[in-house]
Design an enzyme around this catalytic site. Structure first.
Site, PDB file in Angstrom:
ATOM      1  N   ARG A  52      -4.663   6.970  -2.322  1.00  0.00           N
ATOM      2  CA  ARG A  52      -4.215   6.079  -3.393  1.00  0.00           C
ATOM      3  C   ARG A  52      -2.860   6.565  -3.909  1.00  0.00           C
ATOM      4  O   ARG A  52      -2.603   7.778  -3.955  1.00  0.00           O
ATOM      5  CB  ARG A  52      -5.210   6.096  -4.559  1.00  0.00           C
ATOM      6  CG  ARG A  52      -6.494   5.337  -4.275  1.00  0.00           C
ATOM      7  CD  ARG A  52      -6.276   3.821  -4.180  1.00  0.00           C
ATOM      8  NE  ARG A  52      -7.504   3.104  -3.920  1.00  0.00           N
ATOM      9  CZ  ARG A  52      -7.920   2.682  -2.724  1.00  0.00           C
ATOM     10  NH1 ARG A  52      -7.187   2.901  -1.651  1.00  0.00           N
ATOM     11  NH2 ARG A  52      -9.060   2.025  -2.600  1.00  0.00           N
ATOM     12  N   HIS A  96      -0.014  -0.353   2.936  1.00  0.00           N
ATOM     13  CA  HIS A  96      -1.465  -0.207   2.704  1.00  0.00           C
ATOM     14  C   HIS A  96      -2.274  -0.861   3.840  1.00  0.00           C
ATOM     15  O   HIS A  96      -3.088  -1.751   3.601  1.00  0.00           O
ATOM     16  CB  HIS A  96      -1.853  -0.798   1.340  1.00  0.00           C
ATOM     17  CG  HIS A  96      -3.162  -0.265   0.817  1.00  0.00           C
ATOM     18  ND1 HIS A  96      -3.419  -0.079  -0.505  1.00  0.00           N
ATOM     19  CD2 HIS A  96      -4.300   0.116   1.461  1.00  0.00           C
ATOM     20  CE1 HIS A  96      -4.651   0.390  -0.683  1.00  0.00           C
ATOM     21  NE2 HIS A  96      -5.205   0.515   0.524  1.00  0.00           N
TER      22      HIS A  96
HETATM   23  C1  OXD Z   1     -10.182   0.721   0.758  1.00  0.00           C
HETATM   24  C2  OXD Z   1      -8.765   0.378   0.932  1.00  0.00           C
HETATM   25  O1  OXD Z   1     -10.531   1.517  -0.113  1.00  0.00           O
HETATM   26  O2  OXD Z   1      -8.458  -0.596   1.648  1.00  0.00           O
HETATM   27  O3  OXD Z   1     -11.018   0.172   1.511  1.00  0.00           O
HETATM   28  O4  OXD Z   1      -7.902   1.082   0.388  1.00  0.00           O
END
Ligand code: OXD
Length: 306
Positions: free
Chosen positions: A221, A269
């Site tokens: 994250r 991402h």
């Molecule tokens: C998840 C993401 O946690 O896509 O699945 O970041």
């Protein structure tokens, strides 16, 4: 009673198709369609509007559409009696591990540099034996990544808050183990869950404990990383660079210095994107378990936050 699909930033159509393919008679409501909140007992969600679940008096389970649950846990308005589940999926684990492997190989062999340089400029490169992979976070994804690197002949270390044993991996835990783990790592991979304890963990103090020229991969994250500290550490040469797939603000704003930094590589991402067809069976299994008052699978510990 009905299932609520609530993911305002994601196109719900492919999820609806997969759920309906699994059970054509499913009573499914897609937010923000008009519906009676009293009729909802199970919600499948990604980035719901904060506070919304307190309007669902009969809600029993909130199921994350992905592996992460920080998007749910950060909402102080989640009713106390509601259970939270996450996705554990082999496809997600495989996608994450192969993505990290691609980034490591790209870093070792200077692939982006050669693609972009448009000149005949051979560079020395790293070999498997030169690289020490250090994985922070030894949950399902961390273990799968460790396994792939081990099979490919890399030396692998892992760090987790609580002690864990994985065959072939040098494991470290807690505050005390962190320093030794970092000293033994040349490519640091962050796969930690986001909790108040891990927020901002990738900071100057931590980077300073890595050997000079270490490389960072963050696929967890954006909130794990203190962005300014990373920029300073790559600019002063302590870190050789970073590959980042996750950011504090997504999409990464156009004017963000990461976009143009020569030592920072950006991906949007995409390390491991949930495949609805692959995870709908487990979401539905938990739905039936809930109905039968059976223990749910992949239940999140509210105490640990993951
Ligand atoms: C998840 C993401 O946690 O896509 O699945 O970041």
């Amino acid at each position: 009673m009905s299932i609520l699909l609530i993911s305002p930033q994601r196109d719900p159509r492919v999820w609806v198709e997969s759920l309906k393919r699994f059970d054509p008679d499913l009573d499914l409501v897609v937010y923000p369609e008009e519906h009676d909140p009293e009729e909802i007992d199970y919600a499948i969600t990604w980035n719901h509007p904060p506070g919304i679940f307190k309007y669902y008096p009969n809600l029993k389970v909130i199921a994350s559409m992905g592996a992460g649950v920080d998007h749910i846990m950060k909402d102080p308005g989640i009713p106390d009696n509601v259970k939270i589940t996450r996705v554990v999926d082999e496809q997600l684990s495989e996608d994450m591990s192969t993505f990290i492997m691609a980034l490591v190989l790209e870093h070792m062999r200077n692939i982006s540099f050669h693609h972009c340089s448009k000149s005949w400029e051979p560079r020395t490169y790293l070999r498997t034996g030169d690289v020490k992979i250090g994985i922070m976070g030894l949950g399902v994804l961390g273990k799968a990544a460790a396994d792939l690197f081990l099979k490919s002949g890399f030396e692998v270390s892992g760090w987790s808050a609580n002690s864990k044993k994985i065959k072939g991996v040098h494991t470290y835990s807690g505050e005390k183990g962190l320093e030794m783990f970092l000293a033994n790592t040349s490519v640091l991979v962050c796969l930690l869950p986001l909790t108040p304890q891990t927020e901002n963990i990738l900071n100057r103090e931590l980077f300073e404990k890595l050997p000079r020229n270490a490389y960072l991969i963050n696929v967890a994250r954006g909130q794990h990383l203190v962005e300014q500290d990373l920029l300073e550490m790559v600019d002063n040469g302590h870190l050789s660079g970073a590959s980042l797939d996750v950011f504090r603000t997504e999409p990464l704003p156009e004017e963000h210095p990461f976009w143009t930094h020569p030592k920072v590589s950006i991906t949007p991402h995409i390390a491991s994107v949930t495949h609805p067809g692959s995870v709908v069976p487990q979401l539905m299994e938990n739905y039936y378990r809930m109905k039968q008052k059976k223990k749910l699978k992949n239940l999140v510990s509210l105490k640990k936050g993951y």
